[in-house]
Motif scaffolding. Structure first.
Motif, mmCIF file in Angstrom:
data_model
loop_
_atom_site.group_PDB
_atom_site.id
_atom_site.type_symbol
_atom_site.label_atom_id
_atom_site.label_comp_id
_atom_site.label_asym_id
_atom_site.label_seq_id
_atom_site.Cartn_x
_atom_site.Cartn_y
_atom_site.Cartn_z
ATOM 1 N N GLY C 24 12.591 25.437 12.088
ATOM 2 C CA GLY C 24 12.859 24.536 13.207
ATOM 3 C C GLY C 24 11.622 24.163 13.989
ATOM 4 N N GLY C 25 10.473 24.588 13.519
ATOM 5 C CA GLY C 25 9.239 24.242 14.221
ATOM 6 C C GLY C 25 8.850 22.810 13.930
ATOM 7 N N ASN C 26 8.212 22.177 14.897
ATOM 8 C CA ASN C 26 7.754 20.818 14.714
ATOM 9 C C ASN C 26 6.338 20.872 14.139
ATOM 10 O OD1 ASN C 26 7.009 18.198 14.854
ATOM 11 N ND2 ASN C 26 7.622 17.888 16.995
ATOM 12 N N MET C 28 4.247 18.602 13.928
ATOM 13 C CA MET C 28 3.302 17.888 14.778
ATOM 14 C C MET C 28 2.709 18.795 15.857
ATOM 15 S SD MET C 28 2.764 15.210 13.424
ATOM 16 C CE MET C 28 1.622 14.555 14.653
ATOM 17 N N SER C 29 3.430 19.853 16.215
ATOM 18 C CA SER C 29 2.922 20.687 17.302
ATOM 19 C C SER C 29 1.705 21.502 16.879
ATOM 20 C CB SER C 29 4.028 21.622 17.814
ATOM 21 O OG SER C 29 4.331 22.572 16.829
ATOM 22 N N ILE C 30 1.419 21.525 15.576
ATOM 23 C CA ILE C 30 0.177 22.204 15.185
ATOM 24 C C ILE C 30 -0.895 21.206 14.730
ATOM 25 C CG2 ILE C 30 1.196 24.457 14.654
ATOM 26 C CD1 ILE C 30 1.189 23.651 11.698
ATOM 27 N N VAL C 31 -0.633 19.911 14.991
ATOM 28 C CA VAL C 31 -1.687 18.919 14.755
ATOM 29 C C VAL C 31 -2.336 18.638 16.097
ATOM 30 C CG1 VAL C 31 -2.210 16.559 14.048
ATOM 31 C CG2 VAL C 31 -0.528 17.901 12.781
ATOM 32 N N GLN C 32 -3.587 18.949 16.210
ATOM 33 C CA GLN C 32 -4.204 18.907 17.524
ATOM 34 C C GLN C 32 -5.701 18.654 17.359
ATOM 35 O OE1 GLN C 32 -2.969 22.322 19.877
ATOM 36 N NE2 GLN C 32 -4.817 22.026 21.072
ATOM 37 N N ALA C 33 -6.139 17.476 17.765
ATOM 38 C CA ALA C 33 -7.520 17.069 17.460
ATOM 39 C C ALA C 33 -8.558 17.921 18.176
ATOM 40 C CB ALA C 33 -7.718 15.599 17.829
ATOM 41 N N THR C 34 -8.272 18.290 19.436
ATOM 42 C CA THR C 34 -9.311 19.039 20.163
ATOM 43 C C THR C 34 -9.536 20.416 19.544
ATOM 44 O OG1 THR C 34 -7.636 19.786 21.734
ATOM 45 C CG2 THR C 34 -8.925 17.838 22.352
ATOM 46 N N ALA C 35 -8.428 21.065 19.110
ATOM 47 C CA ALA C 35 -8.600 22.365 18.456
ATOM 48 C C ALA C 35 -9.426 22.210 17.184
ATOM 49 C CB ALA C 35 -7.230 22.981 18.126
ATOM 50 N N ALA C 36 -9.159 21.140 16.421
ATOM 51 C CA ALA C 36 -9.929 20.906 15.200
ATOM 52 C C ALA C 36 -11.402 20.706 15.521
ATOM 53 C CB ALA C 36 -9.379 19.686 14.463
ATOM 54 N N LEU C 37 -11.654 19.962 16.594
ATOM 55 C CA LEU C 37 -13.038 19.716 17.025
ATOM 56 C C LEU C 37 -13.741 21.040 17.325
ATOM 57 C CD1 LEU C 37 -14.424 16.929 17.569
ATOM 58 C CD2 LEU C 37 -14.069 17.384 19.994
#
Lengths: 260, 260, 260, 260, 260
Positions: C24-26, C28-37
């Motif tokens: 049930g997790g989304n 998208m909630s683990i797509v995060q540009a700043t964390a990747a940066l």
């Protein structure tokens, strides 16, 4: 009895429990059979999977080595070998045959037998070296069994704690049980970390130190007997074996030696 | 069947689940298909990236080695080789050719073939050593596959738990689901830590121990056959091979041996 | 294409995301540009500081090695060398000169050139060994670059998570944002642990395995060519190279071989 | 200037701070003098205890090595040595004496001096090898100083965070300060983990890579000069040194070489 | 006095406590007798179990080595040995006998005695090498005792913290005590991590560095004395020993040397 093993276990457990008691903690709160079942059962199982039966049993038996005191008298051993060297130089290596009956140590007797039998020096060296190495490798597995237990126990302790926390979390609606639930879960960590760091890993370390001492004793014997075979001067042999005995030269110090 | 592997797995899982049940935990609460998908899928994927197909498949097959019991009778092998040495010394190495048909072990037969063919000793040694080392290295990759799985699983377990916690944290406004959410997230840790410490790493350890035993068996054969080629006295060869068999000398103990 | 690399990456990411979706997790909630940066920028920077430009670039390029499939046919190579040995034994080493034009492999051609040129055996051996070792060492740095990235990424992931938590803690007075803030912070851990364990470390492992295979191929060539120089019997050479090819003897099994 | 060192530090810090800023975090909230005092003071102290003054100072100075660009032209060096080999073969080793004045590199000059002086080959080899090894070992301590700092910093970061948390916990009754207190405590972790992973460990890595390159350069010189002493054919020497220069053979590719 | 050891301990503890004080923390809140009892008692116990009494006592005594400054003057030692080489070359090795009385260093005297006694070169080399290695191995255990303490202390610190947290959790119903309880528990972590990283591990490191320096000093003596026995030219010997002394050649720099 190896007093540092006994004393160390008593010291570690005693002072930790004393500290716990002085802080007002109840010692009974860390006595918990189910946590022990999980940690020690899980660790024993993992170690059993990791090692064949023969080695697992040997590892269990070898914990005895951590408790007995059996330091070899390297100086006496070196003197005995130097004496054999004198006999061999004076009367020939065959003269050693009569001495063999008095030799207690099986490895020394076996090594001298090679000399008496006139086995080729290269064969003697490779056979003794292989025997020392094989004996060491075989017993070193005993230390590895305990090292392996010391590696599995803390992670299985964490496993036990997480299992406990899952149990706590599922009953989060009753906050009065939260504290004692977490406390119970943490006991698994105490068992895992404690048994690994106060028992398993120190046992492995002491077993390894004692095996290394035995290996060095056998190496002294091999070096000495090979030197007898080569007909090395007993005085030079004595000097050579000082690397193993770390004794000062007989006759009282460097100055006198030089005068000799 | 290797009883410590079977027994160890049963003991570890059994006692941990028993402890969990005794503490009042519901065993079903740690059965969770999505966590298994994340941990075992992620670990399998990481191991597949880490190793070529041939080695990955070999590693999977070699888990069999952890479950079968195939201890070699090193004593019987040594006696067979000493017997060949006696034949070779009495009747020449060509006399061994007739014996080759009875030799079951392919490595022993291959090594003896070199002697019978009169291949140069140095070439025989380097070829046998290279074959032993290559055989060991090739199979050791199987243990490395499991060691690698045991290294990836706990961190992927943490990855799974963090993914679960992110899910929990995003729904923090409904505190009634907090506990069960965290509990679910923690199951990923249990799977990662548990599979690594109770299965993958112990499997790798047992496979390595068994490969080392096979390597030692082949080394005994190589040493023995090379000694036959050198024409070593069979009695000295017997003594030399005791480093591998760790048997007491035949004829009953040290005392008798000395008298011989 | 190396199917385990492609398949492993797809399997790991696919199943982890599938598990996450099923729970049930989304996604998208683990797509995060700043964390990747933070994670990939920080890791790339750390690796750049850790290695000179030439090695950093080579490491980046060598990731290709994890994706291509280039298994050498060791058996065919051994047969070719045994054939050269037969030619050299029958017609002299100079007869190999005419064959050089047909040799595709630059390392084999280079090694044979030494034989044809009549270079001293000791010089040939040390030169080929040094060339193999230097080639391996040079490329092994590429694996080390990825190993180093796999070492830095999780700690920089923790760094990112702590930075996120600091941000959360400073705004603790608004508890409605607490959950999503912590969730955001945790994504940094997911990126660090995930990239290290599903990409960087497995890449390093596969690169190392492939470099070891290439080293073994070159060692087979060096051993074979040196044996040609020594004038070793082609049949013995074939036997010797079986350590590298792990092929069963030609002619169908051990029994026939013995009869030959 | 070593652009990857400068670029890597800028890239790592820049992107991490950019990510932090984009997430809405205040960069100033991670600037904190007391945390810096605890982490860098504690780390510096631990490293000082761990190393003697001479080595600590050398380690500090050697960070320069991570920032300068001093790649040796191995090809030019090899060509120079091959030229000396030609001179020595044509006119005798004494003819090299006149060339010594033009040799810039002190290690090459020192090695050639041995040849000119007619020192025994075995003594030359052991002296040059010992000099290379001693030079490498001495400077490698500089890398170890930074590795040691990279090992101490994260744990001292945790120490700082725990000290901060103790402070927070003692003032738990004022919940408004809880968040900022924890945030402050976490900054210590950021400093410890960040300095270790973005500076100290990468510095150690780059210093080690550069020392290894210098060691390889000296090994090329030693191998080359020893080959001159042995009177090796310059063309064979050129081939031999290709293990170090990794250059393609002069004259354009394998085909032409064969024709030569 | 070794100023970096004293200075490092003062610097580390001073700056950490200063940082703590500046942050408003009360230094007294991390002074806690029961935590000290648990951490230091538990660590001492674990180390006692891990090592035999003789080695435990030696480890305790060897901490002295971290505090004294006893750098050997390698240059003076090398010059003394070169001088002996000149004497031996001019007047024969027996002429060294008269010099022995002036030799302060017992290892140098012992080594020269072998030369004067005319012991076989191979026996001299193996005896000196064994003596150096045995001396180093024996004392290296002292460093291992501290390394072992540095390994146990942090985990026993975690053990102490978990014991404290269990105590806190059991009294969760009184939330006013929660903060101070957790703070108290955390002090155990501070003691474990701090003692390991600021004292035990750095002590082990410094002891190892000093033992390595002593080993190098003895190796210089052994190399030098063996060269005297071989009758090596004193000028070549001087050059050879520069690997250990790292001194520039006497007579002022490379240029002059070349002219010589």
């Amino acid at each position: 009895m190896d007093i540092t093993t006994i004393g160390g276990v008593v010291c570690a457990f005693g002072l930790i429990l004393l500290g716990q008691a002085l802080e007002g903690g109840n010692v009974m709160s860390i006595v918990q059979a189910t946590a022990a079942l999980i940690i020690f059962g899980g660790t024993a199982g993992a170690v059993m999977v990791a090692f064949p039966k023969k080695q697992f049993v040997m590892g269990m038996k070898m914990v005895r080595l951590a408790f007995v005191n059996q330091e070899a008298d390297m100086g006496a051993l070196a003197r005995q070998i130097v004496e054999f060297a004198s006999v061999a130089r004076r009367d020939g290596v065959l003269a050693l045959e009569g001495k063999l009956a008095d030799v207690q140590d099986p490895f020394l007797r076996r090594a001298l037998q090679f000399v008496v039998d006139g086995v080729d020096a290269e064969v003697t060296r490779s056979t003794l070296d292989a025997a020392i190495e094989a004996d060491f490798e075989e017993h070193a597995v005993g230390a590895k069994v305990w090292e392996s237990a010391g590696g599995f126990a803390p992670t299985i302790g964490i496993l036990g704690a997480v299992l406990g926390l899952i149990h706590v979390m599922e009953n989060l609606n009753d906050p009065t049980k939260l504290g004692s639930g977490i406390a119970t879960a943490f006991v698994a960590t105490v068992y895992g970390v404690g048994s690994a760091n106060l028992l398993f890993l120190p046992f492995a370390s002491k077993i390894k130190v004692k095996l290394a001492a035995e290996k060095e004793r056998q190496t002294l014997i091999a070096e000495g007997v090979l030197s007898i075979q080569e007909g090395l001067n007993p005085r030079v042999l004595e000097e050579k074996l000082r690397a193993y005995t770390r004794e000062e030269p007989s006759g009282g110090g460097e100055t006198e030696k030089k005068a000799a």
